[in-house]
Design a protein around this motif. Structure first.
Motif, PDB file in Angstrom:
ATOM      1  N   ALA A 360       0.697  -1.168   0.082  1.00  0.00           N
ATOM      2  CA  ALA A 360      -0.055   0.009   0.023  1.00  0.00           C
ATOM      3  C   ALA A 360       0.829   1.423  -0.046  1.00  0.00           C
ATOM      4  CB  ALA A 360      -0.960   0.016   1.092  1.00  0.00           C
ATOM      5  N   LYS A 361       2.099   1.203   0.693  1.00  0.00           N
ATOM      6  CA  LYS A 361       2.685   2.635   0.678  1.00  0.00           C
ATOM      7  C   LYS A 361       3.578   2.661  -0.541  1.00  0.00           C
ATOM      8  CE  LYS A 361       6.796   0.844   3.203  1.00  0.00           C
ATOM      9  NZ  LYS A 361       7.633   1.040   4.539  1.00  0.00           N
ATOM     10  N   ASN A 362       3.729   1.640  -1.193  1.00  0.00           N
ATOM     11  CA  ASN A 362       4.500   1.746  -2.488  1.00  0.00           C
ATOM     12  C   ASN A 362       3.676   1.809  -3.883  1.00  0.00           C
ATOM     13  OD1 ASN A 362       7.430   1.683  -1.581  1.00  0.00           O
ATOM     14  ND2 ASN A 362       6.579  -0.170  -0.692  1.00  0.00           N
ATOM     15  N   ARG A 363       2.436   1.301  -3.703  1.00  0.00           N
ATOM     16  CA  ARG A 363       1.425   1.474  -4.933  1.00  0.00           C
ATOM     17  C   ARG A 363       0.991   2.809  -5.083  1.00  0.00           C
ATOM     18  NH1 ARG A 363       0.158  -0.735  -9.647  1.00  0.00           N
ATOM     19  NH2 ARG A 363      -1.981  -1.307  -9.975  1.00  0.00           N
ATOM     20  N   ARG A 364       1.041   3.491  -6.208  1.00  0.00           N
ATOM     21  CA  ARG A 364       0.565   4.638  -6.505  1.00  0.00           C
ATOM     22  C   ARG A 364      -0.434   4.611  -7.306  1.00  0.00           C
ATOM     23  NH1 ARG A 364       3.645   8.827  -4.686  1.00  0.00           N
ATOM     24  NH2 ARG A 364       2.415  10.273  -6.220  1.00  0.00           N
ATOM     25  N   THR A 369      -0.049   7.290  -3.205  1.00  0.00           N
ATOM     26  CA  THR A 369      -0.046   6.050  -2.620  1.00  0.00           C
ATOM     27  C   THR A 369      -1.199   5.616  -1.823  1.00  0.00           C
ATOM     28  OG1 THR A 369       0.961   6.756  -0.497  1.00  0.00           O
ATOM     29  CG2 THR A 369       2.403   6.059  -2.355  1.00  0.00           C
ATOM     30  N   ILE A 370      -1.493   4.423  -2.026  1.00  0.00           N
ATOM     31  CA  ILE A 370      -2.986   3.782  -1.810  1.00  0.00           C
ATOM     32  C   ILE A 370      -3.133   3.710  -0.388  1.00  0.00           C
ATOM     33  CG2 ILE A 370      -3.356   2.947  -4.197  1.00  0.00           C
ATOM     34  CD1 ILE A 370      -3.033  -0.057  -2.348  1.00  0.00           C
ATOM     35  N   ASP A 371      -2.055   3.759   0.568  1.00  0.00           N
ATOM     36  CA  ASP A 371      -2.124   3.969   2.051  1.00  0.00           C
ATOM     37  C   ASP A 371      -2.906   5.395   2.482  1.00  0.00           C
ATOM     38  OD1 ASP A 371       0.451   5.011   1.102  1.00  0.00           O
ATOM     39  OD2 ASP A 371       0.637   5.446   3.413  1.00  0.00           O
ATOM     40  N   THR A 372      -2.835   6.119   1.500  1.00  0.00           N
ATOM     41  CA  THR A 372      -3.430   7.451   1.946  1.00  0.00           C
ATOM     42  C   THR A 372      -4.858   7.557   1.878  1.00  0.00           C
ATOM     43  OG1 THR A 372      -3.111   8.460  -0.248  1.00  0.00           O
ATOM     44  CG2 THR A 372      -1.345   8.649   1.368  1.00  0.00           C
ATOM     45  N   TYR A 373      -5.508   6.351   1.302  1.00  0.00           N
ATOM     46  CA  TYR A 373      -6.893   6.559   1.012  1.00  0.00           C
ATOM     47  C   TYR A 373      -7.587   5.916   2.096  1.00  0.00           C
ATOM     48  CZ  TYR A 373      -5.871   7.817  -3.833  1.00  0.00           C
ATOM     49  OH  TYR A 373      -5.538   8.382  -4.895  1.00  0.00           O
ATOM     50  N   ASN A 375     -10.464   4.131   2.401  1.00  0.00           N
ATOM     51  CA  ASN A 375     -11.058   2.632   2.360  1.00  0.00           C
ATOM     52  C   ASN A 375      -9.848   1.759   2.632  1.00  0.00           C
ATOM     53  OD1 ASN A 375      -9.653   3.123  -0.156  1.00  0.00           O
ATOM     54  ND2 ASN A 375     -11.081   1.899  -1.377  1.00  0.00           N
ATOM     55  N   VAL A 376      -8.655   2.002   2.235  1.00  0.00           N
ATOM     56  CA  VAL A 376      -7.158   1.177   2.504  1.00  0.00           C
ATOM     57  C   VAL A 376      -7.071   1.421   4.127  1.00  0.00           C
ATOM     58  CG1 VAL A 376      -4.979   0.885   1.814  1.00  0.00           C
ATOM     59  CG2 VAL A 376      -6.550   1.177   0.072  1.00  0.00           C
ATOM     60  N   GLN A 377      -6.919   2.674   4.418  1.00  0.00           N
ATOM     61  CA  GLN A 377      -6.638   2.826   5.916  1.00  0.00           C
ATOM     62  C   GLN A 377      -7.678   1.904   6.772  1.00  0.00           C
ATOM     63  OE1 GLN A 377      -7.105   6.972   6.005  1.00  0.00           O
ATOM     64  NE2 GLN A 377      -4.939   7.418   5.459  1.00  0.00           N
ATOM     65  N   GLU A 378      -9.049   2.065   6.158  1.00  0.00           N
ATOM     66  CA  GLU A 378      -9.919   0.989   7.381  1.00  0.00           C
ATOM     67  C   GLU A 378      -9.619  -0.352   7.105  1.00  0.00           C
ATOM     68  OE1 GLU A 378     -14.733   0.430   7.899  1.00  0.00           O
ATOM     69  OE2 GLU A 378     -14.163   1.871   6.226  1.00  0.00           O
ATOM     70  N   LYS A 379      -9.153  -0.962   6.036  1.00  0.00           N
ATOM     71  CA  LYS A 379      -8.918  -2.393   5.919  1.00  0.00           C
ATOM     72  C   LYS A 379      -7.751  -2.715   6.810  1.00  0.00           C
ATOM     73  CE  LYS A 379     -10.612  -2.725   1.129  1.00  0.00           C
ATOM     74  NZ  LYS A 379     -11.633  -3.458   1.384  1.00  0.00           N
ATOM     75  N   LEU A 380      -6.732  -1.804   6.826  1.00  0.00           N
ATOM     76  CA  LEU A 380      -5.530  -2.136   7.553  1.00  0.00           C
ATOM     77  C   LEU A 380      -5.877  -1.959   8.932  1.00  0.00           C
ATOM     78  CD1 LEU A 380      -2.908  -0.115   5.485  1.00  0.00           C
ATOM     79  CD2 LEU A 380      -2.926  -2.548   5.673  1.00  0.00           C
ATOM     80  N   VAL A 381      -6.756  -0.907   9.589  1.00  0.00           N
ATOM     81  CA  VAL A 381      -7.116  -0.882  10.955  1.00  0.00           C
ATOM     82  C   VAL A 381      -7.927  -2.200  11.530  1.00  0.00           C
ATOM     83  CG1 VAL A 381      -8.150   0.069  12.757  1.00  0.00           C
ATOM     84  CG2 VAL A 381      -6.682   1.696  10.907  1.00  0.00           C
ATOM     85  N   ARG A 382      -8.632  -2.543  10.409  1.00  0.00           N
ATOM     86  CA  ARG A 382      -9.691  -3.486  10.794  1.00  0.00           C
ATOM     87  C   ARG A 382      -8.889  -5.078  10.988  1.00  0.00           C
ATOM     88  NH1 ARG A 382     -14.696  -2.609  11.934  1.00  0.00           N
ATOM     89  NH2 ARG A 382     -15.476  -0.507  10.971  1.00  0.00           N
ATOM     90  N   MET A 383      -8.116  -5.055   9.977  1.00  0.00           N
ATOM     91  CA  MET A 383      -7.027  -6.265   9.847  1.00  0.00           C
ATOM     92  C   MET A 383      -6.156  -6.278  11.219  1.00  0.00           C
ATOM     93  SD  MET A 383      -5.964  -5.761   5.991  1.00  0.00           S
ATOM     94  CE  MET A 383      -4.863  -6.916   5.818  1.00  0.00           C
ATOM     95  N   ALA A 384      -5.537  -5.116  11.726  1.00  0.00           N
ATOM     96  CA  ALA A 384      -4.838  -4.945  12.901  1.00  0.00           C
ATOM     97  C   ALA A 384      -5.594  -5.284  13.948  1.00  0.00           C
ATOM     98  CB  ALA A 384      -4.203  -3.775  13.022  1.00  0.00           C
ATOM     99  N   MET A 385      -6.861  -4.926  14.202  1.00  0.00           N
ATOM    100  CA  MET A 385      -7.754  -4.966  15.297  1.00  0.00           C
ATOM    101  C   MET A 385      -8.137  -6.520  15.514  1.00  0.00           C
ATOM    102  SD  MET A 385     -10.969  -2.625  15.665  1.00  0.00           S
ATOM    103  CE  MET A 385     -11.649  -2.557  14.225  1.00  0.00           C
TER     104      MET A 385
END
Length: 649
Positions: A360-364, A369-373, A375-385
């Motif tokens: 995510a931090k390398n894919r533009r 980069t998609i880590d700034t969007y 919907n991706v941020q929500e996915k990462l947080v829910r995965m981490a939870m």
């Protein structure tokens, strides 16, 4: 005497309570436990989703049993902190150092010597990899040092299992089938002679073990196995006949823990009854063969076969745990090993999260980069939870086992359910973050997703385990309601007033439940209040459900399934609050980050709990369940979908 408190208690008189302890009897709970036992060694029946639970009337003059189990006490609306607060910390510095010394070599081995993608392609773990694992001591992690193993505690072993499973799920199955269940029975129930004879070679990996329970007609319903063991005329051995299916390590194992029925005639009546018994069976005994390796969706590197026993002569000294104790042996083995799956899948989730972050931090896309969007941020947080909660559950369970906590079957079952479903969610989201790249074999994620699918099925199909947890809790409540009924019958004023006061406070909204916040760090108090309210409402709801359905609750699986979901949410809230409090108290630098994960988890779990409680008490939902049952019958009768095709042919 017309006290309003007494009246509140008397509304639960004998006619209302109606021996509610019989709602879920010991036999029902035992049957549910057997239904929850599809072993790790088998990819269990996927069509066994609605078992018929048996009922046995129990005596009404027995005292209700007490338990320190956090989960069981939830069903009474009680907060039992002993096993959760504070979060256990059982390892001393020497034990931590010992396991730390093992981590780097094992991690390096998997990074440099093992190719999980290759194992998947050739559908085998190469000999050089197996030999490397043996050299690392991986096949005897918990065997005592004096018998050739590493002698690790459950918590120490959990840390290593986390690494193994994070790298290669097929290897974790091979190793887990070997020691978590394959020879675990010898560790738990073996005689000194059995341990001395078998464990040294098993710990060295010189011999490989397997767990043989599941049969074509006995998956979740373990008690119904057909394999027989008959005592020879000279009384020196048992003759074993039968077959087992989906046995992990079945084609490579030298030693099997096998479950069979011993036909036994009653001395008085002459009636023959079967006694389920466990045996230690060596392949070299003769009469032990296996079918070809099964072609599977995932975990292809692991060996899975059918195993046949034909006139296999097993010495009487190889009975494991005593004649007739097979069910007890099987359940203890499975419960004892479940922590390994929980912590292991936590490691798998960490791997997927790391890959997703890196991508995510390398894919533009669209200029950034998609880590700034969002919907991706929500996915990462829910995965981490989900990873955080799973890890909290797994190491809570492992350390409580090390503390000698005797009753953890419900907590272990919840850990297994949550871990397997969370891992599936996390890998699915990881693939989504990777987009088309995630669908490609080169990413490695599609293989892990295939590997993961079986974890929701074996070692207790999740659908069955939900019923097991719920029915065990309902049985526990039933025994206490029976005691209240007896108090009403004998006019025990203290008991009646005590119960009446509790119900009156609930009815007028004065009770907010137990004070969880006494045990957790102050930044977590808003979440603690949500847990307190949820426990209080859950206990009240369970009581109302039992009063409404009585013993017929065993047939209301639409409701019982959701009771299981509520229990899972309550336990995960408590476990994560306990771990996070531990982090604050020990000034762990990530405590604030953890508390934010926990806050979101608890707030959303609170909403799910209330939604499920509202649902199971909603007449419209009950009506829908009847309609679903009718629709399912119509589909089964037609053996297909029912509607006519829109084109008419």
């Amino acid at each position: 005497m017309n006290s309003p408190l007494l009246n509140a208690g008397c509304r639960l008189g004998p006619s209302c309570i109606s021996l509610l302890s019989r709602v879920v009897t010991h036999r029902t709970a035992t049957t549910a436990a057997s239904l929850a036992s599809s072993p790790n060694t088998s990819e269990s029946h996927t069509n066994e989703q609605k078992p018929k639970l048996k009922e046995k009337v129990v005596r009404t003059d027995t005292k209700p049993r007490t338990s320190n189990s956090f989960v069981l006490n939830l069903y009474r609306g009680q907060f039992q902190p002993d096993e959760l607060f504070p979060y256990p910390n059982v390892l001393n510095e020497e034990q931590k150092d010992n396991v730390k010394m093992l981590i780097d070599p094992i991690w390096k081995f998997f990074e440099e010597k093992n190719d999980a993608a290759k194992n998947d392609m050739i559908e085998k773990i190469p000999d050089e990899v197996m030999n490397g694992l043996k050299e690392q001591g991986v096949f005897g992690i918990q065997v005592p040092v004096e018998l050739g193993g590493l002698g690790l505690t459950n918590a120490q072993a959990a840390r290593l299992i986390e690494i193994v499973t994070g790298h290669d799920l097929a290897i974790s199955i091979c190793v887990g089938a070997h020691q978590s269940i394959g020879f675990k029975g010898i560790l738990l129930f073996g005689t000194d002679a059995q341990k001395q004879k078998y464990l040294p070679k098993l710990a060295a990996g010189e011999h490989i073990a397997a767990f043989a329970l599941t049969e074509p007609a006995a998956g979740s319903d373990a008690i119904s196995i057909k394999t027989k063991a008959e005592l020879s005329p000279d009384g020196k051995h048992y003759v074993l006949n039968g077959s087992k299916i989906w046995i992990s390590n079945g084609g490579i194992a030298d030693i099997f823990t096998v479950f069979a029925q011993i036909p036994t005639a009653d001395d008085k009546t002459g009636q023959v009854e079967s006694k389920m018994t466990a045996f230690i069976v060596e392949r070299k005994f003769g009469g032990v063969t296996n079918g070809p390796a099964e072609k599977k969706m995932g975990i292809k590197g692991s060996n899975t076969t059918e195993v046949f026993f034909e006139d296999c002569k097993v010495p009487v000294e190889n009975v494991l745990g005593g004649v007739g104790n097979g069910f007890k042996v099987a359940m203890n083995i499975l419960n004892n090993g479940r922590f390994g799956m929980v912590v292991g899948l936590s490691g798998t989730m960490k791997m997927a999260i790391r890959k997703s972050i890196d991508f995510a931090k390398n894919r533009r896309q669209f200029g950034r980069t998609i880590d700034t969007y969002g919907n991706v941020q929500e996915k990462l947080v829910r995965m981490a939870m989900r990873q955080y909660v799973t890890e909290s559950l797994g190491f809570l369970l492992a350390q409580n086992m090390d503390r000698g906590i005797p009753e953890y079957q419900c907590e272990a079952a919840i850990g297994k359910i949550f871990a397997s479903e969370s891992a599936w969610y996390v890998l699915d989201e990881a693939i989504q973050i990777h987009g088309g790249m995630g669908f490609m074999r080169s990413s490695g994620l599609e293989r892990v997703l295939r590997d993961l699918r079986v974890f929701r099925i074996f070692e207790g199909a999740n659908d069955i385990l939900r019923l097991f947890v719920a029915f065990t809790g309902l049985q526990y409540v039933g025994s206490h309601l029976r005691e209240l009924q007896n108090a009403v019958k004998s006019f025990n004023l203290n008991a009646i007033v005590g119960e009446g006061s509790k119900r009156l406070r609930r009815n007028i909204g004065m009770s907010t439940g137990p004070n969880v916040n006494e045990y957790i760090h102050s930044p977590l108090h808003p979440s603690g209040l949500l847990l307190s309210k949820s426990i209080n409402r859950f206990g009240s709801t369970i009581e109302q459900i039992l009063m409404k359905y009585g013993k017929t609750i065993r047939d209301e699986q639409f409701i019982v399934h959701r009771i299981g979901d509520i229990t899972i949410d309550l336990f995960t809230m408590a476990a994560s609050l306990s771990r996070c409090t531990h982090s604050f108290k020990n000034q762990v630098p990530t405590a604030i980050h953890e508390s934010n994960l926990v806050r979101i988890w608890c707030e959303e779990a609170y909403d799910r709990i209330n939604n499920n409680i509202n649902l199971i008490q909603n007449p419209e939902f009950i009506a829908r369940t009847k309609l679903m049952a009718q629709l399912a019958r119509e589909m089964v009768d037609k053996e297909s979908t029912v509607p006519v095709h829109p084109l008419g042919f």
